[in-house]
Design a protein around this motif. Structure first.
Motif: not given
Length: 501
Positions: A95-99, A154-155, A416-428
């Motif tokens: 959910t982190f990756a999507v949000i 995510g927020l 940009l921070a949202g992209f970072y955390k989204g992709l970071q979380s998708a990997g995790a």
């Protein structure tokens, strides 16, 4: 016409210089209690200053994700069997990756204060679900808590990233990272000391006590409440009198368009995406496949403390180095790339030497005795785990600094921070899911970490080498926001700088 064009260009250069140089003189501030001077030792600040607000955000993260990191660093969420934690974290990071991709849009619309407070609530519920699972089978609640935390985190992290990257002037972004990351990881260190103190005599592999979970819950709840006292970005005034660049009268439509504009205007940021993806990939391996797999309860807690303490040490080193004034920012970016390459080879090379010594099968055998800190040879893996934490902070700090070097707009940097955390979380999420199968050899997990980190540096190299400017023109940051240069500068600053020149 030529003279007129030249004068206009000089005017733009003066405005950009004023905004990006952050004059040391104190300018007049608006009236109101949040702008009254506060003396802290030799320093003078005010409630709605960038430094004071970043400090408050750091303490929110100290209480919420800091405690979460301490809990996760024990491996298995404090349980000897990491299956439940793997499933919860898979839900969390999914959910982190999507949000995460849209979190910047939400933060720009609702403001950093509500985003941070709502984010803190998710951490508290996550810890509550782990405590309840000690006394009853509540698998559905556990998965829900993990998924909810993904939304909340995510927020929180999009708001945090926007604050840390857009509030400081260009020449202090590394120091602001060091300040934030240090305070944030003090939370993880204190959180790690809680289970260490409560399990100091536990020389076997056992679940942590109820008191450990209760301690985490109380601190996380305090962090969520503290976030409500943070100012929104439109209230912030820097020492030079300038304000943070935001969207004037944002709507959901303008923010969704801004999300697309972030990539359209800087398509090369896609080359940073592998770096984003790999930045949390290694946590699963380090926490589960090393700390939880090989060490007993009290030693896991000690390793956990050392890991987060190493992050503080690394942040204090890397932050000021990224801001050194005698080198151009473009030069510092190239040096940072070289340092990351050397550290990746050195630290993960040491990790390869350690990982050759055991497998899933050897630690699962009946005759395997989990290592204690009194076990001969413990110093080697202890220092390795310390440097894994050190490396994490260097990597994260450099990534944040690179993103911050691409602009100063709070709106753009939130996205940009949202992209970072989204992709970071998708990997995790992928890595937690794979580890949850308990079938992938530890060496394969290790190799995926080392390979991803090295590969992502190659992808990011063109951005770091050719796209980092010594200063970002203010007109680039203002594009599409509806703000003018005069809206974000201190009254009279342009005229004063022109006279100085």
């Amino acid at each position: 016409m030529e003279a007129s064009s030249k004068a206009a260009q000089e005017g733009l250069e003066v405005r950009s210089e004023v905004y990006n140089s952050s004059l040391d003189e104190t300018h007049s501030r608006p009236a109101g209690w949040m702008y009254k001077p506060l003396r802290i030792g030799k320093f003078t600040t005010w409630y709605a200053s960038p430094g004071f607000q970043l400090g408050m955000v750091a303490f929110v993260c100290f209480m919420c994700p800091g405690m979460f990191n301490a809990l996760g660093g024990l491996g298995g969420g404090g349980k000897t069997d990491n299956t439940l934690a793997d499933n919860m974290n898979t839900a969390l990071y999914s959910t982190f990756a999507v949000i995460g991709f849209f979190a910047g849009t939400f933060v720009n619309r609702i403001g950093v204060r509500l985003a941070l407070s709502f984010g803190g609530i998710g951490y508290c519920i996550y810890a509550i679900s782990l405590l309840v699972s000690e006394h009853a089978s509540v698998g559905g609640f556990n998965i829900f808590a993990g998924a909810l935390l993904g939304v909340c985190a995510g927020l929180l992290w999009a708001a945090q990233g926007a604050i840390m990257m857009s509030y400081p002037p260009e020449h202090k972004k590394g120091r602001y990272f060091a300040w934030f990351w240090g305070i944030f990881n003090v939370g993880a260190c204190i959180g790690a000391l809680i289970p260490l103190g409560q399990n100091i005599h536990v020389t076997e592999k056992k679940n942590v006590t109820d008191g450990t979970y209760i301690g985490f819950i109380v601190l996380m709840a305090f962090g969520a409440v503290l976030a409500l006292f943070i100012c929104d970005a439109d209230k912030i005034v820097r020492p030079d009198g300038s304000r943070v660049i935001l969207m004037k009268v944002p709507t959901w439509k303008t923010e969704l368009i801004g999300l697309w504009d972030t990539i359209r205007s800087q398509p090369y940021i896609i080359l940073l995406f592998p770096m984003f993806w790999s930045s949390n990939w290694f946590y699963t391996y380090q926490q589960n496949s090393i700390n939880n797999a090989y060490f007993n309860t009290r030693t896991k807690a000690l390793n956990n403390f050392l890991y987060w303490f190493a992050q503080i040490v690394a942040a204090v080193i890397i932050g000021p180095l990224l801001d050194v004034s005698f080198l151009r920012r473009s030069t510092r970016a190239r040096i940072a790339l070289g340092i990351l390459f050397v550290l990746t080879m050195a630290i993960w090379g040491g990790g390869y030497a350690w990982q050759k010594g055991y497998t899933r099968e050897t630690v699962a055998a009946d005759d395997f005795k989990a290592w204690d800190w009194t076990t001969p040879g413990f110093e080697g893996p202890m220092f390795l785990y310390f440097f894994y934490g050190f490396y994490d902070a260097i990597w994260q700090g450099t990534v944040y600094w690179i993103m911050g070097a691409l602009g100063n707009s709070g709106r753009k940097l939130a996205n940009l921070a949202g992209f970072y955390k989204g992709l970071q979380s998708a990997g995790a999420a992928v890595m937690w899911s794979l580890d949850g199968q308990h079938s992938i050899p530890y060496m394969n997990e290790f190799a995926s970490n080392w390979g991803l980190l090295m590969g992502s540096l190659l992808f990011a190299a063109p951005v770091i080498l050719f796209k980092i400017q010594d200063s970002v023109p203010i007109e680039e940051d203002l594009e599409g926001t509806g703000e003018t240069i005069e809206d974000v500068l201190a009254p009279g600053a342009i005229e004063k700088k022109a006279l100085q020149n």
